[in-house]
Design a protein around this motif. Structure first.
Motif, PDB file in Angstrom:
ATOM      1  N   UNK A   1       0.824  -1.209   0.000  1.00  0.00           N
ATOM      2  CA  UNK A   1       0.000   0.000   0.000  1.00  0.00           C
ATOM      3  C   UNK A   1       0.854   1.253   0.000  1.00  0.00           C
ATOM      4  N   UNK A   2       1.916   1.264   0.797  1.00  0.00           N
ATOM      5  CA  UNK A   2       2.749   2.466   0.903  1.00  0.00           C
ATOM      6  C   UNK A   2       3.548   2.714  -0.371  1.00  0.00           C
ATOM      7  N   UNK A   3       3.677   1.695  -1.208  1.00  0.00           N
ATOM      8  CA  UNK A   3       4.446   1.858  -2.445  1.00  0.00           C
ATOM      9  C   UNK A   3       3.571   2.303  -3.619  1.00  0.00           C
ATOM     10  N   UNK A   4       2.259   2.334  -3.403  1.00  0.00           N
ATOM     11  CA  UNK A   4       1.361   2.664  -4.505  1.00  0.00           C
ATOM     12  C   UNK A   4       1.224   4.178  -4.688  1.00  0.00           C
ATOM     13  N   UNK A   5       0.956   4.622  -5.913  1.00  0.00           N
ATOM     14  CA  UNK A   5       0.650   6.037  -6.120  1.00  0.00           C
ATOM     15  C   UNK A   5      -0.685   6.391  -5.471  1.00  0.00           C
ATOM     16  N   UNK A   6      -0.869   7.686  -5.241  1.00  0.00           N
ATOM     17  CA  UNK A   6      -2.048   8.149  -4.516  1.00  0.00           C
ATOM     18  C   UNK A   6      -3.348   7.672  -5.153  1.00  0.00           C
ATOM     19  N   UNK A   7      -3.428   7.690  -6.480  1.00  0.00           N
ATOM     20  CA  UNK A   7      -4.669   7.304  -7.148  1.00  0.00           C
ATOM     21  C   UNK A   7      -5.058   5.872  -6.882  1.00  0.00           C
ATOM     22  N   UNK A   8      -4.117   4.941  -7.004  1.00  0.00           N
ATOM     23  CA  UNK A   8      -4.395   3.526  -6.759  1.00  0.00           C
ATOM     24  C   UNK A   8      -4.732   3.312  -5.288  1.00  0.00           C
ATOM     25  N   UNK A   9      -3.985   3.971  -4.407  1.00  0.00           N
ATOM     26  CA  UNK A   9      -4.219   3.820  -2.969  1.00  0.00           C
ATOM     27  C   UNK A   9      -5.626   4.280  -2.594  1.00  0.00           C
ATOM     28  N   UNK A  10      -6.055   5.425  -3.152  1.00  0.00           N
ATOM     29  CA  UNK A  10      -7.406   5.911  -2.865  1.00  0.00           C
ATOM     30  C   UNK A  10      -8.455   4.909  -3.310  1.00  0.00           C
ATOM     31  N   UNK A  11      -8.262   4.286  -4.473  1.00  0.00           N
ATOM     32  CA  UNK A  11      -9.225   3.306  -4.969  1.00  0.00           C
ATOM     33  C   UNK A  11      -9.311   2.096  -4.043  1.00  0.00           C
ATOM     34  N   UNK A  12      -8.158   1.642  -3.542  1.00  0.00           N
ATOM     35  CA  UNK A  12      -8.147   0.499  -2.629  1.00  0.00           C
ATOM     36  C   UNK A  12      -8.892   0.848  -1.338  1.00  0.00           C
ATOM     37  N   UNK A  13      -8.596   2.021  -0.770  1.00  0.00           N
ATOM     38  CA  UNK A  13      -9.219   2.403   0.501  1.00  0.00           C
ATOM     39  C   UNK A  13     -10.719   2.616   0.339  1.00  0.00           C
ATOM     40  N   UNK A  14     -11.129   3.195  -0.777  1.00  0.00           N
ATOM     41  CA  UNK A  14     -12.563   3.393  -1.007  1.00  0.00           C
ATOM     42  C   UNK A  14     -13.272   2.049  -1.149  1.00  0.00           C
ATOM     43  N   UNK A  15     -12.616   1.074  -1.779  1.00  0.00           N
ATOM     44  CA  UNK A  15     -13.209  -0.261  -1.911  1.00  0.00           C
ATOM     45  C   UNK A  15     -13.392  -0.900  -0.533  1.00  0.00           C
ATOM     46  N   UNK A  16     -12.371  -0.763   0.329  1.00  0.00           N
ATOM     47  CA  UNK A  16     -12.489  -1.294   1.693  1.00  0.00           C
ATOM     48  C   UNK A  16     -13.615  -0.612   2.445  1.00  0.00           C
ATOM     49  N   UNK A  17     -13.723   0.714   2.317  1.00  0.00           N
ATOM     50  CA  UNK A  17     -14.750   1.460   3.031  1.00  0.00           C
ATOM     51  C   UNK A  17     -16.144   1.090   2.531  1.00  0.00           C
ATOM     52  N   UNK A  18     -16.306   0.977   1.212  1.00  0.00           N
ATOM     53  CA  UNK A  18     -17.617   0.625   0.658  1.00  0.00           C
ATOM     54  C   UNK A  18     -18.090  -0.725   1.184  1.00  0.00           C
ATOM     55  N   UNK A  19     -17.186  -1.686   1.207  1.00  0.00           N
ATOM     56  CA  UNK A  19     -17.576  -3.041   1.583  1.00  0.00           C
ATOM     57  C   UNK A  19     -17.859  -3.154   3.072  1.00  0.00           C
ATOM     58  N   UNK A  20     -16.966  -2.626   3.893  1.00  0.00           N
ATOM     59  CA  UNK A  20     -17.130  -2.782   5.329  1.00  0.00           C
ATOM     60  C   UNK A  20     -18.263  -1.936   5.885  1.00  0.00           C
ATOM     61  N   UNK A  21     -18.604  -0.825   5.220  1.00  0.00           N
ATOM     62  CA  UNK A  21     -19.704   0.022   5.696  1.00  0.00           C
ATOM     63  C   UNK A  21     -21.032  -0.362   5.072  1.00  0.00           C
ATOM     64  N   UNK A  22     -21.003  -1.285   4.081  1.00  0.00           N
ATOM     65  CA  UNK A  22     -22.234  -1.732   3.466  1.00  0.00           C
ATOM     66  C   UNK A  22     -22.831  -0.767   2.471  1.00  0.00           C
ATOM     67  N   UNK A  23     -22.025   0.133   1.906  1.00  0.00           N
ATOM     68  CA  UNK A  23     -22.546   1.128   0.960  1.00  0.00           C
ATOM     69  C   UNK A  23     -22.211   0.797  -0.485  1.00  0.00           C
ATOM     70  N   UNK A  24     -21.572  -0.328  -0.739  1.00  0.00           N
ATOM     71  CA  UNK A  24     -21.219  -0.671  -2.107  1.00  0.00           C
ATOM     72  C   UNK A  24     -20.481  -1.999  -2.154  1.00  0.00           C
TER      73      UNK A  24
END
Length: 450
Positions: free
Chosen positions: A51-74
């Motif tokens: 994660x720390x080696x990824x560019x900001x754009x890819x990292x944001x996509x990964x974190x948003x995917x985690x947030x969507x799934x764990x919060x039940x919004x996507x």
């Protein structure tokens, strides 16, 4: 196997989803629960380094995917919907693996050359830059920039995902499923439907529980106790049909049949006291407002509107919702002229209808049974909010007699920061919004309390 977006999100969403929703040590999984933690323990160093080696754009996509799934919004898969959130690392030797959203970010850009000359010219030098979360970054710079650092000392940490412990927190509050008793309450189901929602506790007091819904930009304030107050009594001239001024004689002619039928024994066990404004009504008045006092607690309990030209009476209940006062239509002597859909009785009768109540409907003392309330608000950036500020959901029952029932059945109404209303259609394919401007009438205002 080399780590990439799909494998990283698949592992982390599964584990974080379990830590926020699963009941452990009950044998509910098809695999030993120890294997789940073994997977996390073995792979978390690799996951964090990736994660720390990824560019900001890819990292944001990964974190948003985690947030969507764990919060039940996507779902975990990539989506075309963009987010204004900028994710970053929480610096410090004790914070390895902590990634968060903050209001300010500090980005060090030593490798911007990878984004091309256009990105380099847009980004400038490699000095530290502070950028607000809501600010759009040049896409080339965003994709190539290293992951941002979140300044925890400035209290900027909002949503946090800890990859070491596989935990999701919101403003230092751990995520949990919204209490089923609250999730199943009528107003909550009306807005969100029947679903499991992840929430963090913002504040818990004797009378109120305040939750923030993760990933939805909505808050729920559940008032778990009845409002102990009474609405202020602003009128003090007691109504008596034989003591009205000459300009008010018409009030008794219209009101007395309703009052003697429903507001005294044998219909009820007490005589309902009604009060008028101290100043007599002017000769050209066409509407009279009276307030009914609670027989035990005192204070304004009912509001009675008498219409001279129509010859009808409307009775409203003064009710508390989220410690604010509202009026709700309960009874009308002629349903043809009221804004709430009330059905005249079709029960068998032993005599003909009285002429003054041929189309009467409702019950004068049919109070709303639930004395608790749930105040649902959404922030300015919530999807569908067109007011530009915080909006508060108003249940339909609080607008009976104010907004036609035909509109209440097809729209959800939200009140903006100026107390005006917007009606958003329930039909998602509709392309209109209703705007209702509320004007305060001092003679009808119930109370000066917020």
């Amino acid at each position: 196997e080399e780590l990439e977006y799909d494998s990283v999100t698949r592992v982390l969403t599964s584990i974080i989803y379990l830590t926020t929703r699963h009941s452990w040590n009950m044998g509910l999984l098809t695999i030993p629960e120890t294997e789940v933690y073994e997977l996390l323990t073995v792979q978390r160093r690799n996951l964090i380094n990736w994660a720390r080696s990824q560019p900001q754009g890819v990292f944001d996509e990964v974190m948003e995917a985690l947030l969507r799934t764990t919060s039940g919004t996507g779902v975990r898969d990539r989506t075309d919907e963009s987010s204004n959130r900028v994710w970053g690392t929480v610096p410090g030797p004790r914070s390895v693996g902590r990634f968060a959203v903050g209001m300010i970010r500090h980005t060090h850009r030593p490798s911007l050359a990878a984004a091309g000359s256009a990105a380099g010219s847009a980004a400038g030098s490699g000095s530290a830059v502070g950028v607000g979360v809501g600010v759009d970054l040049n896409e080339a710079v965003r994709l190539a920039s290293p992951v941002a650092d979140i300044d925890e000392r400035a209290n900027a940490v909002g949503i946090e995902l800890d990859w070491q412990a596989a935990q999701l927190t919101m403003k230092n509050a751990h995520l949990k499923a919204l209490d089923v008793k609250i999730a199943n309450r009528f107003d909550v189901v009306t807005v969100f439907g029947q679903q499991v929602m992840q929430a963090s506790t913002v504040q818990s007091t004797e009378h109120r529980e305040w939750y923030h819904l993760i990933g939805r930009n909505h808050d729920i304030q559940h008032w778990r106790t009845e409002d102990p107050r009474v609405c202020i009594q602003v009128f003090d001239r007691e109504y008596s049909p034989g003591e009205l001024e000459d300009t008010e004689d018409w009030i008794a002619q219209i009101l007395e049949p309703v009052r003697t039928t429903y507001m005294q024994p044998p219909a009820i066990q007490f005589v309902q006291q009604l009060f008028l404004p101290e100043e007599p009504l002017p000769a050209d008045a066409t509407v009279a407002l009276l307030v009914g006092i609670h027989p035990k607690a005192g204070g304004t309990w009912k509001e009675v509107l008498v219409y001279k030209s129509l010859g009808i009476v409307e009775v409203y209940e003064v009710m508390s919702h989220g410690r604010r006062w509202y009026r709700s239509l309960q009874y009308t002597s002629n349903a043809n002229f009221c804004l709430r859909e009330l059905q005249p009785s079709t029960d068998d009768r032993q005599s003909m209808w009285p002429s003054w109540e041929r189309h009467g409907a409702g019950k004068v003392y049919d109070e709303y049974p639930d004395k608790l309330s749930d105040v649902i608000t959404r922030s300015w950036d919530a999807i569908g909010n067109l007011s530009g500020g915080t909006e508060t959901y108003l249940p339909a029952r609080l607008m009976y007699g104010l907004i036609p029932s035909a509109l209440l059945d097809t729209h959800l109404f939200w009140q903006d920061e100026s107390d005006n209303l917007r009606g958003y259609p329930i039909d998602e394919e509709a392309v209109h919004v209703l705007h209702v401007e509320l004007i305060v009438n001092e003679r009808v205002e119930c109370t000066g309390l917020p």
